[in-house]
Design a protein around this motif. Structure first.
Motif, mmCIF file in Angstrom:
data_model
loop_
_atom_site.group_PDB
_atom_site.id
_atom_site.type_symbol
_atom_site.label_atom_id
_atom_site.label_comp_id
_atom_site.label_asym_id
_atom_site.label_seq_id
_atom_site.Cartn_x
_atom_site.Cartn_y
_atom_site.Cartn_z
ATOM 1 N N ARG A 105 0.808 -1.219 0.000
ATOM 2 C CA ARG A 105 0.000 0.000 0.000
ATOM 3 C C ARG A 105 0.840 1.266 0.000
ATOM 4 O O ARG A 105 0.327 2.354 -0.262
ATOM 5 C CB ARG A 105 -0.926 0.014 1.229
ATOM 6 C CG ARG A 105 -2.074 -0.989 1.152
ATOM 7 C CD ARG A 105 -2.964 -0.889 2.368
ATOM 8 N NE ARG A 105 -4.097 -1.801 2.306
ATOM 9 C CZ ARG A 105 -5.273 -1.522 1.745
ATOM 10 N NH1 ARG A 105 -5.465 -0.321 1.186
ATOM 11 N NH2 ARG A 105 -6.250 -2.410 1.736
ATOM 12 N N LYS A 125 -4.415 6.952 -1.574
ATOM 13 C CA LYS A 125 -5.088 6.697 -0.299
ATOM 14 C C LYS A 125 -6.581 7.013 -0.345
ATOM 15 O O LYS A 125 -7.352 6.504 0.465
ATOM 16 C CB LYS A 125 -4.408 7.518 0.813
ATOM 17 C CG LYS A 125 -2.943 7.167 1.005
ATOM 18 C CD LYS A 125 -2.357 7.888 2.192
ATOM 19 C CE LYS A 125 -0.877 7.590 2.343
ATOM 20 N NZ LYS A 125 -0.608 6.158 2.485
ATOM 21 N N THR A 126 -7.013 7.821 -1.281
ATOM 22 C CA THR A 126 -8.425 8.168 -1.350
ATOM 23 C C THR A 126 -9.295 7.001 -1.813
ATOM 24 O O THR A 126 -10.497 6.983 -1.556
ATOM 25 C CB THR A 126 -8.627 9.352 -2.318
ATOM 26 O OG1 THR A 126 -8.148 8.990 -3.622
ATOM 27 C CG2 THR A 126 -7.861 10.574 -1.832
ATOM 28 N N ALA A 170 -8.357 3.712 -1.107
ATOM 29 C CA ALA A 170 -7.790 2.536 -0.442
ATOM 30 C C ALA A 170 -8.856 1.520 -0.055
ATOM 31 O O ALA A 170 -8.573 0.323 0.076
ATOM 32 C CB ALA A 170 -7.006 2.969 0.804
#
Length: 297
Positions: A57, A62-63, A65
């Motif tokens: 990751r 991250k938006t 994820a």
């Protein structure tokens, strides 16, 4: 062509990323993963055998994820403990389909395998090929993406896996230090193969930048040398003609070729041409009314 494959321009099928110990293809795999996560309609499942979830990751968007589902086969790949989330023995169509059904279904599901080399250590190549073929055409998965370390397997095994791929990318270091070289081969729906070789680089945000076409400085020189090799150089007899011999050959009149003068002489004999005259004598039994009288017919 590299960017087209990574951006999923032509969805579906099986995409294979091939690397060696000289250059790792995992960053390219993560770049494809990052691009897939940015497509809102898509859910990505990762079978992680060689890296942990935190490492995978790292650097991803991250938006989105929550649309990445990591199935941990890294901590206990052989299932030595009773609570192993996923093992190499579960790499079957049935188990993978059950795994995918545990998450909310979307229009498009991408399955990322990191890596096929780990699975090939514990399954026969024929079983892996059958599983990949079934996943590719089963309907539950939109695209299958796999990483393969080619220097760990025999050439026939690599060829069998590659034969299933609708597109495969082979990465290697660039000799001039400009980045890396990606040789991309893509099979169109009509069956035609398209190939391209490009120099690329990947930044910290996992964006791929194609710098230029990969050129081969020494290839044209080698081809020139090969084309200039004289195959008659070491013969014990001469196959070439000198200028004088070639001129004499061109002036030579062939016996079956008649010039205009010769044709005219044969068709229109002159007064001095030879003739054959026959005068029958008394012993000749020649009947003008029956020239064939002397024949026993």
């Amino acid at each position: 062509m590299l960017l087209e494959v990574l951006q999923g321009t032509e969805a579906g099928g099986f995409i294979l990323i091939q690397d060696t110990v000289k250059y790792s293809g995992r960053q390219l795999l993560k770049s494809y993963l990052n691009t897939a996560l940015k497509r809102e309609e898509e859910i990505v499942h990762v079978l992680g055998f060689e890296t942990s979830e935190d490492e995978l990751r790292d650097g991803l968007d991250k938006t989105s994820a929550q649309r990445l589902h990591f199935h941990n086969a890294y901590s206990d790949p052989l299932g030595w403990t009773a609570n192993s989330p996923f093992t190499v023995h579960q790499f079957t169509v049935e188990d993978i389909s059950t795994l995918l059904k545990q998450t909310p279904q979307a229009k498009a599901v991408t399955l990322v395998i990191d890596s096929l080399s780990w699975i090939l250590r514990h399954h026969p190549p024929a079983v892996i090929c059958q599983t990949l073929q079934a996943l590719k055409k089963g309907g539950a998965v939109r695209t299958v993406v796999g990483l393969l370390h080619t220097d760990m397997h025999q050439r026939g095994t690599v060829g069998s896996i590659r034969h299933l791929a609708s597109a495969h990318i082979t990465v290697a270091p660039e000799t001039r230090g400009m980045g890396a070289v990606a040789k991309t081969t893509r099979r169109t729906k009509s069956g035609k193969l398209m190939q391209d070789e490009q120099i690329f680089s990947i930044n910290e945000e996992l964006s791929v930048t194609v710098q230029s076409k990969h050129s081969h400085p020494g290839r044209s020189h080698n081809n020139t040398d090969e084309s200039e090799v004289d195959p008659t150089a070491n013969l014990t007899f001469n196959l070439r003609l000198s200028d004088t011999e070639r001129e004499a050959k061109e002036k030579l009149a062939l016996p079956f070729v008649f010039s205009k003068e010769k044709k005219s002489a044969l068709l229109h004999p002159g007064p001095g041409s030879g003739r054959i005259l026959y005068e029958p004598d008394a012993n000749d039994d020649y009947d003008q009314e029956d020239p064939d009288d002397d024949l026993d017919v």
